[in-house]
Design a protein around this motif. Structure first.
Motif, PDB file in Angstrom:
ATOM      1  N   TYR A   1      48.910 -15.846   9.630  1.00  0.00           N
ATOM      2  CA  TYR A   1      47.807 -16.576  10.250  1.00  0.00           C
ATOM      3  C   TYR A   1      47.492 -16.001  11.630  1.00  0.00           C
ATOM      4  O   TYR A   1      46.328 -15.903  12.015  1.00  0.00           O
ATOM      5  N   ASN A   2      48.516 -15.606  12.384  1.00  0.00           N
ATOM      6  CA  ASN A   2      48.287 -15.011  13.703  1.00  0.00           C
ATOM      7  C   ASN A   2      47.495 -13.715  13.599  1.00  0.00           C
ATOM      8  O   ASN A   2      46.607 -13.461  14.409  1.00  0.00           O
ATOM      9  N   ARG A   3      47.819 -12.889  12.638  1.00  0.00           N
ATOM     10  CA  ARG A   3      47.066 -11.639  12.462  1.00  0.00           C
ATOM     11  C   ARG A   3      45.623 -11.935  12.054  1.00  0.00           C
ATOM     12  O   ARG A   3      44.697 -11.276  12.506  1.00  0.00           O
ATOM     13  N   TYR A   4      45.456 -12.932  11.193  1.00  0.00           N
ATOM     14  CA  TYR A   4      44.114 -13.341  10.783  1.00  0.00           C
ATOM     15  C   TYR A   4      43.295 -13.764  12.001  1.00  0.00           C
ATOM     16  O   TYR A   4      42.143 -13.366  12.159  1.00  0.00           O
ATOM     17  N   LEU A   5      43.889 -14.568  12.876  1.00  0.00           N
ATOM     18  CA  LEU A   5      43.187 -15.011  14.080  1.00  0.00           C
ATOM     19  C   LEU A   5      42.865 -13.840  15.006  1.00  0.00           C
ATOM     20  O   LEU A   5      41.787 -13.798  15.611  1.00  0.00           O
ATOM     21  N   ALA A   6      43.766 -12.882  15.111  1.00  0.00           N
ATOM     22  CA  ALA A   6      43.523 -11.713  15.959  1.00  0.00           C
ATOM     23  C   ALA A   6      42.341 -10.899  15.436  1.00  0.00           C
ATOM     24  O   ALA A   6      41.488 -10.453  16.213  1.00  0.00           O
ATOM     25  N   VAL A   7      42.270 -10.725  14.133  1.00  0.00           N
ATOM     26  CA  VAL A   7      41.158  -9.977  13.531  1.00  0.00           C
ATOM     27  C   VAL A   7      39.847 -10.734  13.740  1.00  0.00           C
ATOM     28  O   VAL A   7      38.828 -10.142  14.114  1.00  0.00           O
ATOM     29  N   ALA A   8      39.862 -12.043  13.536  1.00  0.00           N
ATOM     30  CA  ALA A   8      38.648 -12.846  13.707  1.00  0.00           C
ATOM     31  C   ALA A   8      38.179 -12.824  15.160  1.00  0.00           C
ATOM     32  O   ALA A   8      36.985 -12.660  15.434  1.00  0.00           O
ATOM     33  N   ALA A   9      39.106 -12.946  16.096  1.00  0.00           N
ATOM     34  CA  ALA A   9      38.742 -12.928  17.516  1.00  0.00           C
ATOM     35  C   ALA A   9      38.166 -11.573  17.914  1.00  0.00           C
ATOM     36  O   ALA A   9      37.183 -11.497  18.657  1.00  0.00           O
ATOM     37  N   ARG A  10      38.774 -10.500  17.434  1.00  0.00           N
ATOM     38  CA  ARG A  10      38.278  -9.157  17.748  1.00  0.00           C
ATOM     39  C   ARG A  10      36.877  -8.961  17.181  1.00  0.00           C
ATOM     40  O   ARG A  10      36.007  -8.379  17.836  1.00  0.00           O
ATOM     41  N   THR A  11      36.620  -9.474  15.989  1.00  0.00           N
ATOM     42  CA  THR A  11      35.298  -9.361  15.374  1.00  0.00           C
ATOM     43  C   THR A  11      34.250 -10.105  16.192  1.00  0.00           C
ATOM     44  O   THR A  11      33.161  -9.582  16.436  1.00  0.00           O
TER      45      THR A  11
ATOM     46  N   GLN B   1      70.466  -8.515  22.013  1.00  0.00           N
ATOM     47  CA  GLN B   1      69.024  -8.362  22.100  1.00  0.00           C
ATOM     48  C   GLN B   1      68.623  -6.933  21.761  1.00  0.00           C
ATOM     49  O   GLN B   1      69.214  -5.979  22.231  1.00  0.00           O
ATOM     50  N   GLY B   2      67.572  -6.801  20.944  1.00  0.00           N
ATOM     51  CA  GLY B   2      67.045  -5.487  20.600  1.00  0.00           C
ATOM     52  C   GLY B   2      66.073  -4.999  21.659  1.00  0.00           C
ATOM     53  O   GLY B   2      65.977  -5.558  22.753  1.00  0.00           O
ATOM     54  N   ASP B   3      65.335  -3.952  21.338  1.00  0.00           N
ATOM     55  CA  ASP B   3      64.370  -3.377  22.271  1.00  0.00           C
ATOM     56  C   ASP B   3      63.210  -4.340  22.509  1.00  0.00           C
ATOM     57  O   ASP B   3      62.740  -4.997  21.597  1.00  0.00           O
ATOM     58  N   MET B   4      62.732  -4.372  23.753  1.00  0.00           N
ATOM     59  CA  MET B   4      61.563  -5.175  24.102  1.00  0.00           C
ATOM     60  C   MET B   4      60.318  -4.443  23.636  1.00  0.00           C
ATOM     61  O   MET B   4      60.208  -3.235  23.811  1.00  0.00           O
ATOM     62  N   LYS B   5      59.396  -5.183  23.007  1.00  0.00           N
ATOM     63  CA  LYS B   5      58.156  -4.598  22.509  1.00  0.00           C
ATOM     64  C   LYS B   5      56.982  -5.418  22.999  1.00  0.00           C
ATOM     65  O   LYS B   5      57.083  -6.623  23.170  1.00  0.00           O
TER      66      LYS B   5
ATOM     67  N   GLU C   1      48.895  -4.685  16.492  1.00  0.00           N
ATOM     68  CA  GLU C   1      47.982  -3.616  16.078  1.00  0.00           C
ATOM     69  C   GLU C   1      48.653  -2.686  15.077  1.00  0.00           C
ATOM     70  O   GLU C   1      48.051  -2.290  14.078  1.00  0.00           O
ATOM     71  N   ALA C   2      49.908  -2.347  15.336  1.00  0.00           N
ATOM     72  CA  ALA C   2      50.641  -1.473  14.419  1.00  0.00           C
ATOM     73  C   ALA C   2      50.820  -2.144  13.057  1.00  0.00           C
ATOM     74  O   ALA C   2      50.674  -1.507  12.007  1.00  0.00           O
ATOM     75  N   ALA C   3      51.114  -3.431  13.065  1.00  0.00           N
ATOM     76  CA  ALA C   3      51.301  -4.165  11.813  1.00  0.00           C
ATOM     77  C   ALA C   3      49.986  -4.268  11.043  1.00  0.00           C
ATOM     78  O   ALA C   3      49.968  -4.118   9.821  1.00  0.00           O
ATOM     79  N   MET C   4      48.876  -4.503  11.753  1.00  0.00           N
ATOM     80  CA  MET C   4      47.566  -4.571  11.076  1.00  0.00           C
ATOM     81  C   MET C   4      47.184  -3.208  10.497  1.00  0.00           C
ATOM     82  O   MET C   4      46.634  -3.133   9.405  1.00  0.00           O
ATOM     83  N   ALA C   5      47.499  -2.144  11.216  1.00  0.00           N
ATOM     84  CA  ALA C   5      47.213  -0.813  10.717  1.00  0.00           C
ATOM     85  C   ALA C   5      48.033  -0.526   9.460  1.00  0.00           C
ATOM     86  O   ALA C   5      47.552   0.071   8.500  1.00  0.00           O
ATOM     87  N   GLN C   6      49.285  -0.976   9.450  1.00  0.00           N
ATOM     88  CA  GLN C   6      50.160  -0.790   8.297  1.00  0.00           C
ATOM     89  C   GLN C   6      49.619  -1.543   7.089  1.00  0.00           C
ATOM     90  O   GLN C   6      49.594  -1.015   5.975  1.00  0.00           O
TER      91      GLN C   6
END
Length: 74
Positions: A12-22, A53-57, A64-69
């Motif tokens: 849902y978060n990715r969906y909202l990001a795409v809608a907001a960018r559009t 704790q792993g690497d900070m991202k 963006e990387a996940a949407m591209a994938q």
């Protein structure tokens, strides 16, 4: 009836990001620049495994990387 974002296999978060960018891209030049500045993300996250704790991202770059994938897989 399933939601379109669920059928597409995105969160849902990715969906909202795409809608907001559009919506931001559809605005005229002046308001578009102001909206793009508001849409910038400066959040960071890290995954924890085994109590360490792993690497900070950067959240925006990770999304963006996940949407591209996802787009590449379709």
């Amino acid at each position: 009836m399933a939601f379109a974002w669920k059928t597409a296999g995105i969160t849902y978060n990715r969906y909202l990001a795409v809608a907001a960018r559009t919506v931001r891209r559809s605005l005229k030049e002046g308001p578009r620049l102001q909206a793009e500045r508001r849409g910038e993300m400066d959040l960071r996250f890290a995954k924890w495994q085994g109590g360490k704790q792993g690497d900070m991202k950067n959240l925006g770059e990770a999304n963006e990387a996940a949407m591209a994938q996802v787009a590449k897989e379709q």
